[in-house]
Design a protein around this motif. Structure first.
Motif, PDB file in Angstrom:
ATOM      1  N   GLY A   1       0.796  -1.227   0.000  1.00  0.00           N
ATOM      2  CA  GLY A   1       0.000   0.000   0.000  1.00  0.00           C
ATOM      3  C   GLY A   1       0.823   1.268   0.000  1.00  0.00           C
ATOM      4  N   GLY A   2       1.921   1.268   0.721  1.00  0.00           N
ATOM      5  CA  GLY A   2       2.787   2.450   0.755  1.00  0.00           C
ATOM      6  C   GLY A   2       3.403   2.759  -0.593  1.00  0.00           C
ATOM      7  N   VAL A   3       3.707   1.717  -1.366  1.00  0.00           N
ATOM      8  CA  VAL A   3       4.237   1.914  -2.721  1.00  0.00           C
ATOM      9  C   VAL A   3       3.165   2.574  -3.589  1.00  0.00           C
ATOM     10  N   TRP A   4       1.932   2.089  -3.468  1.00  0.00           N
ATOM     11  CA  TRP A   4       0.840   2.649  -4.271  1.00  0.00           C
ATOM     12  C   TRP A   4       0.610   4.120  -3.934  1.00  0.00           C
TER      13      TRP A   4
ATOM     14  N   THR B   1      -6.840  -0.940  -1.702  1.00  0.00           N
ATOM     15  CA  THR B   1      -6.827  -1.819  -2.866  1.00  0.00           C
ATOM     16  C   THR B   1      -6.172  -1.067  -4.014  1.00  0.00           C
ATOM     17  N   GLY B   2      -5.568  -1.801  -4.924  1.00  0.00           N
ATOM     18  CA  GLY B   2      -4.906  -1.129  -6.040  1.00  0.00           C
ATOM     19  C   GLY B   2      -4.042  -2.092  -6.787  1.00  0.00           C
ATOM     20  N   PRO B   3      -3.144  -1.605  -7.579  1.00  0.00           N
ATOM     21  CA  PRO B   3      -2.778  -0.194  -7.631  1.00  0.00           C
ATOM     22  C   PRO B   3      -3.682   0.643  -8.547  1.00  0.00           C
ATOM     23  N   GLN B   4      -4.256   0.057  -9.569  1.00  0.00           N
ATOM     24  CA  GLN B   4      -5.089   0.829 -10.500  1.00  0.00           C
ATOM     25  C   GLN B   4      -6.455   0.197 -10.619  1.00  0.00           C
ATOM     26  N   PRO B   5      -7.487   0.840 -10.227  1.00  0.00           N
ATOM     27  CA  PRO B   5      -7.476   2.141  -9.557  1.00  0.00           C
ATOM     28  C   PRO B   5      -7.178   1.963  -8.073  1.00  0.00           C
ATOM     29  N   LEU B   6      -6.639   3.012  -7.496  1.00  0.00           N
ATOM     30  CA  LEU B   6      -6.380   3.000  -6.063  1.00  0.00           C
ATOM     31  C   LEU B   6      -7.708   3.224  -5.352  1.00  0.00           C
ATOM     32  N   GLY B   7      -7.980   2.393  -4.352  1.00  0.00           N
ATOM     33  CA  GLY B   7      -9.223   2.529  -3.596  1.00  0.00           C
ATOM     34  C   GLY B   7      -9.014   2.051  -2.184  1.00  0.00           C
ATOM     35  N   PHE B   8     -10.037   2.133  -1.380  1.00  0.00           N
ATOM     36  CA  PHE B   8      -9.946   1.676  -0.008  1.00  0.00           C
ATOM     37  C   PHE B   8     -11.340   1.325   0.482  1.00  0.00           C
ATOM     38  N   SER B   9     -11.346   0.584   1.574  1.00  0.00           N
ATOM     39  CA  SER B   9     -12.592   0.284   2.249  1.00  0.00           C
ATOM     40  C   SER B   9     -12.304   0.160   3.738  1.00  0.00           C
ATOM     41  N   VAL B  10     -13.329   0.357   4.529  1.00  0.00           N
ATOM     42  CA  VAL B  10     -13.236   0.113   5.968  1.00  0.00           C
ATOM     43  C   VAL B  10     -13.885  -1.234   6.186  1.00  0.00           C
TER      44      VAL B  10
END
Length: 165
Positions: free
Chosen positions: A36-39, A152-161
């Protein structure tokens, strides 16, 4: 929970550019922690005064829970240029306990002694167990004890709780 990922990344770029200017940081090494840090770091590179490509760090074997957790890790490659007396901008997606960042700094120092380390975090959960604080924060979140942020990623970068229970 309504979060705006693009707004958080834009805020980080603005903070980072201002921070580097204020501290007179030039030709920094941007280091993303896998994965995630790379993304996140890929989205910040344009704000950093550097000629170096993005560096990556895999802290798997530096984690203090590696032997306890019985992990069967997927190990990624650490790619770091010479860091002696250079400014390092360490990037990760989530700061929770601080243990990942401690492991990352241990690994960085195994490669040499940087002039400084600046910590840039997309989401700070404020659940620190170690005295580690980010210099650059996209957003500070307050979650329930059974919730975590999943990038989530890298393309597209997203996230969830997500709920851990």
């Amino acid at each position: 929970m309504k979060l705006d990922l693009e707004r958080s990344l834009a805020s980080m770029r603005e903070q980072l550019a201002s921070y580097c200017e204020k501290k007179k940081i030039e030709d920094a090494i941007v280091v993303g922690i896998h994965t995630g840090g790379v993304w996140v770091a890929e989205h910040l590179m344009s704000a950093v005064p550097t000629n170096e490509p993005l560096a990556t760090l895999d802290i798997t074997f530096y984690r203090d829970d590696f032997t306890k957790a019985g992990l069967n890790p997927k190990v990624n490659q650490t790619l770091l240029p010479a860091i002696e007396d250079r400014h390092v901008i360490l990037v990760d997606d989530v700061l929770m306990s601080g243990r990942t960042i401690r492991a990352a700094m241990n690994e960085i120092f195994d490669f040499g002694r940087p002039a400084s380390i600046t910590l840039a975090i997309l989401y700070d959960l404020g659940q620190h167990e170690l005295p580690i604080a980010a210099d650059i924060v996209g957003e500070r979140l307050t979650l329930n004890p059974d919730q975590r942020v999943k990038l989530t990623g890298p393309q597209p970068l997203g996230f969830s709780v997500i709920n851990t229970d």
